[in-house]
Enzyme design. Structure first.
Site, PDB file in Angstrom:
ATOM      1  N   GLN A 164       1.732  -5.935  -3.745  1.00 20.58           N
ATOM      2  CA  GLN A 164       2.402  -6.429  -2.305  1.00 20.58           C
ATOM      3  C   GLN A 164       4.326  -5.075  -1.437  1.00 20.58           C
ATOM      4  OE1 GLN A 164       1.122  -9.375  -3.229  1.00 20.58           O
ATOM      5  NE2 GLN A 164      -0.707  -7.678  -2.294  1.00 20.58           N
ATOM      6  N   LYS A 170       1.276   2.478  -5.063  1.00 17.79           N
ATOM      7  CA  LYS A 170       2.064   1.156  -6.607  1.00 17.79           C
ATOM      8  C   LYS A 170       0.877   2.026  -7.892  1.00 17.79           C
ATOM      9  CE  LYS A 170       2.643  -2.217  -4.353  1.00 17.79           C
ATOM     10  NZ  LYS A 170       2.178  -2.199  -2.808  1.00 17.79           N
ATOM     11  N   ASP A 196       0.826  -1.457   0.188  1.00 20.64           N
ATOM     12  CA  ASP A 196       0.275   0.358  -0.031  1.00 20.64           C
ATOM     13  C   ASP A 196       0.813   1.988  -0.317  1.00 20.64           C
ATOM     14  OD1 ASP A 196      -2.282  -1.708   0.220  1.00 20.64           O
ATOM     15  OD2 ASP A 196      -2.251  -1.660   2.182  1.00 20.64           O
ATOM     16  N   GLY A 210      -4.590  -4.327  -3.486  1.00 22.10           N
ATOM     17  CA  GLY A 210      -5.596  -3.321  -4.375  1.00 22.10           C
ATOM     18  C   GLY A 210      -4.800  -2.402  -4.156  1.00 22.10           C
ATOM     19  N   HIS A 211      -4.743  -1.699  -5.549  1.00 22.47           N
ATOM     20  CA  HIS A 211      -4.080  -0.764  -5.942  1.00 22.47           C
ATOM     21  C   HIS A 211      -5.022   0.084  -7.031  1.00 22.47           C
ATOM     22  CE1 HIS A 211       0.253  -3.645  -7.390  1.00 22.47           C
ATOM     23  NE2 HIS A 211      -0.430  -4.130  -5.884  1.00 22.47           N
TER      24      HIS A 211
END
Ligand code: GDP
Ligand code: IMO
Ligand code: MG
Length: 424
Positions: free
Chosen positions: A223, A16, A13, A40-41
Site C-alpha cells: 500500500q 514497489k 501502486d 498487488g506487486h
C-alpha cells in the site's frame, strides 16, 4: 548497511514490486511487514510477469530468504495458491517463511468486508474485498486466529468457535447472511496447515539473527503512506501501517536496525477506491495517463484514478517516514505531454497549504496549486544514464527533488528490469 525499508509514498501502486526486485539482488532477506493480499506487486523478469499479493517480491532470487512478518494478515488459501503458482513456474519456495504470529484472514472476514461495503452504499471505501479490514479488526479486538493456531487444530477449533459465536450473530442478524460452519472451516484450515507447516517460523528471531550476522534485510512495504490507518486519508485507508514505522512493529525489529528508508514515488499519482485526491484528473489527460501507464488494479482490475504529481504528498511521506532517498517510477508515461503540471501546494478558503492538511474538509475540498513545466515528448524507454535523459525530464526530476527535499537515487523508465537509471 543491513536494514532497508521501502515504502509507497502515495496511495499505493507506485511500482514497489519493481524497485524491490531490483534492489533485492544485493539482499539476503526480503520481508513483508503489513497488509495482506490486498497488495498487488508486479515484477517482470525477462518475458515473464509475476504478480505477488502475499509473497515478498524477492522470491525470484534463489539466494534470498523471503519472509511474511507478524504484521501481515494471511489468507492461507491465497498463500498456497501463490506458492503453487511459483513452483509450477520453476521458482523455488524453499527459503520462504511465514510468521507464527501473523493473523489469519478467515472466510467470514471476506464476507464481512463485502457486507460492510454494501451497507455503506455511496460512502463505501472501495476496499479490495479481501477481508483485510475485518481481519485487522479482529486482531485488535483480540479475537483473531493466528498462523500458529493452525499447528494445533484443537486450539484452532476453540478459538474459531469463540469467534463464530459473535460473527454468526452479526452475519445473520445484521446482514442477513448464512452462518459459517466451524467443522467446514476446521477441515479447510487443517488442510492448509499441512501444506504450510514447513514454512511457519518465529520470524522476528530469524530476522534479528540475520541482522546480527550483518546480513542485508529489506523490508518491503505494501500500500502507501496515504492509505495508512493513522497517517492516511481516514476513513478511506487500509487497516495497517504502510509507513516506515510499521516495519519495526510488523517484523519485530528495533528502529536502530534501520539504515535507509527508500520512498517509491510515481512520476504522477494514482488511487484505487474512494476518498479525496486533490490532483485527480477526471478528464482526457487522466485517461491518457491511465492508458499509457496501464493503470488498472493488479489485485482487482479496477481502473485507477490518475492525477498530476503532488509535492505536498511527497513532503508528507518524507515527514512521517523519514525517507533517506527516493525512486521515481513511470517517468516514461509522461513522455506524451507537451506541458506537465506539478502540484506545489493546496489552496482552501484563501489559505495556502504547503504541508498536508490535517483537517479532512481541507483535503476533500482544497484546490491544487500548480506549476507548469515543459514536457519532453520523446521515448525514455531505452535510457540507462541520467545524462542521456532529455533536459526537460532532468528539470522535472530536479523540481521533484527540490520540492520533496529528498535525493532521487533511481529513475524507472519502463516496467522491465533493465529500464532503470541509477544515480550516485
Ligand atoms: P506496486 O503495488 O507498488 O508494486 O505497483 P503495481 O505493480 O501494482 O503497479 C505498478 C505497475 O507499473 C506494474 O504494472 C509495473 O509493471 C509497472 N511499472 C513499474 N515501473 C514502471 C515504469 O517505470 N514504467 C512503466 N511504464 N511501468 C512501470
Ligand atoms: P499495493 O501494495 C492501491 C486500497 C483499496 C481501498 C483501500 C482499502 O499494490 O500498493 P482494503 O482492501 O485494504 O481494506 O482497501 O485501500 N488499497 C490499495 N490501493 N494499492 C494497494 O496495494 C492497495 N491495497 C489496498 O483500493 O481504497
Ligand atoms: Mg499494486
Amino acid at each position: 548497511m543491513p536494514g532497508i525499508i521501502l515504502i509507497g509514498t502515495q496511495w499505493g501502486d507506485e511500482g514497489k514490486g519493481k524497485v524491490t526486485d531490483l534492489l533485492a539482488n544485493d539482499m539476503d532477506m526480503v520481508v513483508r511487514y503489513q497488509g495482506g493480499d490486498n497488495a498487488g506487486h508486479t515484477v517482470i523478469d525477462g518475458n515473464q510477469e509475476f504478480r505477488f499479493h502475499l509473497i515478498p517480491s524477492g522470491i525470484l532470487y534463489s539466494h534470498i530468504t523471503c519472509v511474511i512478518g507478524n504484521g501481515v494478515v494471511v489468507n492461507p488459501k491465497v498463500l498456497i495458491g501463490e506458492l503453487d503458482g511459483l513452483e509450477a513456474r520453476g521458482i523455488s519456495t524453499d527459503k520462504f517463511l511465514v510468521s507464527c504470529n501473523a493473523h489469519l484472514v478467515m472466510p467470514y472476514h471476506l464476507v464481512l468486508d463485502g457486507a460492510r461495503e454494501l451497507k455503506l452504499g455511496k460512502s463505501e471505501i472501495g476496499t479490495t474485498r479481501k477481508g483485510i479490514g475485518p481481519a485487522y479488526s479482529d486482531k485488535t479486538s483480540r479475537i483473531g486466529l493466528r498462523v500458529q493456531d493452525m499447528l494445533d487444530m484443537k486450539i484452532f477449533r476453540k478459538k474459531l468457535e469463540a469467534a463464530l459465536n459473535e460473527k454468526n450473530e452479526i452475519l445473520t442478524k445484521i446482514y442477513g447472511f448464512k452462518p459459517f460452519d466451524a467443522d467446514k472451516i476446521v477441515a479447510d484450515y487443517g488442510g492448509y496447515a499441512e501444506r504450510l507447516e514447513k514454512y511457519i517460523a518465529d520470524t522476528s528471531l530469524v530476522i534479528n539473527k540475520a541482522l546480527d550476522e550483518g546480513k542485508n534485510v529489506f523490508f518491503e512495504g505494501a500500500q502507501g503512506t496515504l492509505l495508512d490507518i493513522d497517517h492516511g486519508t481516514y476513513p478511506f485507508v487500509t487497516s495497517s501501517s504502510p509507513v516506515s514505522g510499521g516495519a519495526c512493529v510488523g517484523a519485530g525489529v528495533g528502529p536502530r536496525r534501520i539504515d535507509k528508508v527508500v520512498g517509491v514515488v510515481k512520476a504522477y499519482v494514482t488511487r484505487v477506491g474512494s476518498g479525496p485526491f486533490p490532483t485527480e484528473l477526471d478528464n482526457e489527460t487522466g485517461d491518457m495517463i491511465r492508458e499509457k501507464g496501464g493503470e488498472y488494479g493488479t489485485t482487482t482490475g479496477r481502473p485507477r484514478r490518475c492525477g498530476w504529481f503532488d509535492a505536498v504528498i511527497l513532503r508528507y511521506a518524507n515527514m512521517v517516514s523519514g525517507l533517506t532517498e527516493i525512486a521515481v517510477t513511470k517517468l516514461d508515461v509522461l513522455s506524451q505531454f507537451e506541458k506537465i503540471k506539478i502540484c506545489v501546494g493546496y489552496e482552501y478558503e484563501g489559505k495556502m497549504y504547503d504541508n498536508f492538511p490535517s483537517h479532512q474538509t481541507v483535503i476533500h475540498k482544497c484546490i491544487p496549486v500548480y506549476e507548469e513545466v515543459d514536457g519532453w515528448m520523446e521515448s525514455l524507454n531505452d535510457i540507462t544514464n541520467y545524462d542521456d535523459l532529455p533536459k526537460a525530464a532532468q528539470k522535472y526530476l530536479a523540481r521533484i527533488e527540490k520540492l520533496g527535499g529528498v535525493p532521487i537515487k533511481m529513475i524507472s523508465v519502463g516496467p522491465k528490469r533493465r529500464q532503470i537509471i541509477f544515480r550516485d
